[in-house]
Motif scaffolding. Structure first.
Motif, mmCIF file in Angstrom:
data_model
loop_
_atom_site.group_PDB
_atom_site.id
_atom_site.type_symbol
_atom_site.label_atom_id
_atom_site.label_comp_id
_atom_site.label_asym_id
_atom_site.label_seq_id
_atom_site.Cartn_x
_atom_site.Cartn_y
_atom_site.Cartn_z
ATOM 1 N N LEU A 2 33.030 73.331 68.160
ATOM 2 C CA LEU A 2 31.727 73.870 67.824
ATOM 3 C C LEU A 2 31.575 73.915 66.310
ATOM 4 O O LEU A 2 32.404 74.511 65.609
ATOM 5 N N LEU A 3 30.518 73.280 65.807
ATOM 6 C CA LEU A 3 30.255 73.242 64.375
ATOM 7 C C LEU A 3 29.007 74.059 64.058
ATOM 8 O O LEU A 3 27.999 73.959 64.759
ATOM 9 N N LEU A 4 29.077 74.846 62.983
ATOM 10 C CA LEU A 4 27.900 75.523 62.459
ATOM 11 C C LEU A 4 27.446 74.719 61.246
ATOM 12 O O LEU A 4 28.227 74.506 60.310
ATOM 13 N N VAL A 5 26.203 74.263 61.274
ATOM 14 C CA VAL A 5 25.689 73.347 60.260
ATOM 15 C C VAL A 5 24.546 74.021 59.502
ATOM 16 O O VAL A 5 23.564 74.458 60.113
ATOM 17 N N THR A 6 24.662 74.097 58.174
ATOM 18 C CA THR A 6 23.617 74.761 57.382
ATOM 19 C C THR A 6 23.159 73.878 56.227
ATOM 20 O O THR A 6 23.945 73.140 55.634
ATOM 21 N N ASP A 7 21.868 73.983 55.926
ATOM 22 C CA ASP A 7 21.276 73.295 54.783
ATOM 23 C C ASP A 7 20.279 74.232 54.117
ATOM 24 O O ASP A 7 19.235 74.539 54.688
ATOM 25 N N HIS A 12 12.733 74.244 52.135
ATOM 26 C CA HIS A 12 12.956 74.774 53.475
ATOM 27 C C HIS A 12 14.355 74.367 53.905
ATOM 28 O O HIS A 12 14.899 73.364 53.445
ATOM 29 N N GLY A 13 14.936 75.151 54.808
ATOM 30 C CA GLY A 13 16.306 74.882 55.208
ATOM 31 C C GLY A 13 16.458 74.868 56.714
ATOM 32 O O GLY A 13 15.474 74.878 57.466
ATOM 33 N N SER A 14 17.706 74.867 57.154
ATOM 34 C CA SER A 14 17.962 74.875 58.589
ATOM 35 C C SER A 14 19.370 75.368 58.871
ATOM 36 O O SER A 14 20.261 75.311 58.012
ATOM 37 N N VAL A 15 19.547 75.858 60.072
ATOM 38 C CA VAL A 15 20.866 76.223 60.579
ATOM 39 C C VAL A 15 20.940 75.666 61.995
ATOM 40 O O VAL A 15 19.944 75.696 62.737
ATOM 41 N N ALA A 16 22.093 75.117 62.354
ATOM 42 C CA ALA A 16 22.207 74.472 63.658
ATOM 43 C C ALA A 16 23.608 74.637 64.224
ATOM 44 O O ALA A 16 24.568 74.887 63.498
ATOM 45 N N LEU A 17 23.686 74.472 65.528
ATOM 46 C CA LEU A 17 24.968 74.400 66.222
ATOM 47 C C LEU A 17 25.111 72.981 66.752
ATOM 48 O O LEU A 17 24.157 72.414 67.290
ATOM 49 N N ALA A 18 26.302 72.426 66.582
ATOM 50 C CA ALA A 18 26.571 71.083 67.086
ATOM 51 C C ALA A 18 27.922 71.079 67.784
ATOM 52 O O ALA A 18 28.822 71.838 67.416
ATOM 53 N N ARG A 19 28.030 70.220 68.770
ATOM 54 C CA ARG A 19 29.285 70.129 69.512
ATOM 55 C C ARG A 19 29.829 68.704 69.417
ATOM 56 O O ARG A 19 29.077 67.733 69.510
ATOM 57 N N ALA A 20 31.137 68.613 69.215
ATOM 58 C CA ALA A 20 31.790 67.312 69.136
ATOM 59 C C ALA A 20 33.109 67.370 69.894
ATOM 60 O O ALA A 20 33.756 68.414 69.963
ATOM 61 N N VAL A 21 33.471 66.239 70.461
ATOM 62 C CA VAL A 21 34.738 66.125 71.180
ATOM 63 C C VAL A 21 35.773 65.536 70.236
ATOM 64 O O VAL A 21 35.491 64.577 69.512
ATOM 65 N N GLU A 22 36.946 66.120 70.205
ATOM 66 C CA GLU A 22 38.013 65.659 69.319
ATOM 67 C C GLU A 22 38.207 64.147 69.448
ATOM 68 O O GLU A 22 38.371 63.621 70.541
ATOM 69 N N GLY A 23 38.128 63.470 68.304
ATOM 70 C CA GLY A 23 38.332 62.029 68.281
ATOM 71 C C GLY A 23 37.088 61.215 68.545
ATOM 72 O O GLY A 23 37.100 59.989 68.426
ATOM 73 N N ALA A 24 35.976 61.880 68.881
ATOM 74 C CA ALA A 24 34.737 61.168 69.186
ATOM 75 C C ALA A 24 34.113 60.571 67.935
ATOM 76 O O ALA A 24 34.290 61.077 66.825
ATOM 77 N N SER A 27 28.522 59.218 66.032
ATOM 78 C CA SER A 27 27.285 58.997 66.779
ATOM 79 C C SER A 27 27.247 59.780 68.086
ATOM 80 O O SER A 27 26.189 59.943 68.703
ATOM 81 N N LYS A 28 28.396 60.285 68.523
ATOM 82 C CA LYS A 28 28.481 61.002 69.794
ATOM 83 C C LYS A 28 28.334 62.512 69.626
ATOM 84 O O LYS A 28 28.360 63.249 70.618
ATOM 85 N N ILE A 29 28.184 62.977 68.413
ATOM 86 C CA ILE A 29 28.035 64.419 68.205
ATOM 87 C C ILE A 29 26.685 64.875 68.755
ATOM 88 O O ILE A 29 25.686 64.141 68.672
ATOM 89 N N ALA A 30 26.647 66.057 69.349
ATOM 90 C CA ALA A 30 25.419 66.556 69.968
ATOM 91 C C ALA A 30 24.980 67.855 69.297
ATOM 92 O O ALA A 30 25.758 68.801 69.215
ATOM 93 N N VAL A 31 23.755 67.874 68.796
ATOM 94 C CA VAL A 31 23.191 69.091 68.222
ATOM 95 C C VAL A 31 22.652 69.946 69.358
ATOM 96 O O VAL A 31 21.770 69.523 70.110
ATOM 97 N N ILE A 32 23.189 71.133 69.488
ATOM 98 C CA ILE A 32 22.765 72.043 70.566
ATOM 99 C C ILE A 32 21.374 72.592 70.260
ATOM 100 O O ILE A 32 20.484 72.590 71.116
ATOM 101 N N GLU A 33 21.177 73.056 69.037
ATOM 102 C CA GLU A 33 19.859 73.522 68.600
ATOM 103 C C GLU A 33 19.833 73.611 67.076
ATOM 104 O O GLU A 33 20.821 73.970 66.454
#
Length: 229
Positions: A2-7, A12-24, A27-33
């Motif tokens: 689980l990654l917490l992504v901030t800009d 204007h900015g953003s905060v997001a959660l993203a999920r990635a599978v080890e070794g993926a 392009s396979k990373i998925a932004v949850i919101e």
């Protein structure tokens, strides 16, 4: 993971959660919101929005595996606020931080190969420039600089340009420079580069995290020189 992504680098900015599978692949990373942050309110919004976002998706702060944060270039105030919040959370949770340059995000998003200039409007009639060498899905920074727009376009160089800014893109075309247009950097784009760097071990500790402003602050520009007498 689980990654917490901030800009918080721009108006204007953003905060997001993203999920990635080890070794993926990135392009396979998925932004949850991704949640937008209104400009001028980062200090009041960022930490509460992180808490709300985690709770909404059934996570707690301890579920965060790493922090991906835009470290610049951009707003002095926004970057200071954003990086301070991530430093504090990473220190408490003892999790790695992945600093990401917005210029590098733009360069890789272009899909170009070889040498390319990533350009972002810096305001005040200036442009943030990042020169990169792209090979596959990796990039090597050659130089970063802040230039007046007129100086940049009249420099005579013909290195292709990539930018999300339509005005900069039009100016480049008028100067007979090839342009690779890209979308405004999103949490997904930032996450992809962050995940790539995380897998490569390119992380920093809270003490090592620094903003990459490129330009000097107004305080530095207008500071009176200290008398030597």
């Amino acid at each position: 993971m689980l990654l917490l992504v901030t800009d918080t680098s721009g108006k204007h900015g953003s905060v997001a959660l993203a999920r990635a599978v080890e070794g993926a692949k990135p392009s396979k990373i998925a932004v949850i919101e991704e949640v937008p942050l209104a400009g001028g309110t980062f200090s009041a919004q960022l930490v509460p929005q992180i808490a709300v976002l985690l709770a909404k998706h059934g996570f707690s702060k301890t579920d965060i595996d790493a922090f991906v944060v835009v470290s610049g270039p951009g707003s002095f105030t926004g970057l200071r606020v954003g990086l301070a919040a991530i430093k504090a959370l990473a220190e408490i949770l003892q999790k790695p931080i992945v600093p990401v340059s917005l210029l590098e995000v733009v360069a890789l998003a272009s899909g170009a190969q070889g040498r390319i200039l990533a350009a972002l409007d810096a305001g005040r009639g200036e442009v943030y420039i990042g020169e990169y060498e792209i090979a596959g899905v990796t990039s090597r920074l050659l130089q970063e600089q802040l230039l007046p727009k007129d100086e940049f376009w009249s420099g005579g160089g013909k290195t292709p340009v990539t930018t999300p800014d339509e005005t900069l893109a039009a100016s480049a075309r008028n100067a007979c420079i090839a342009v690779f247009p890209v979308a405004t950097p999103s949490a997904e784009m930032i996450s992809r580069l962050g995940w790539q760097k995380l897998q490569a071990g390119k992380t920093v500790s809270p003490e090592q995290l620094e903003a990459n402003y490129i330009r000097r602050s107004d305080a530095e520009i207008f500071a009176k020189p200290v008398s030597s007498s």
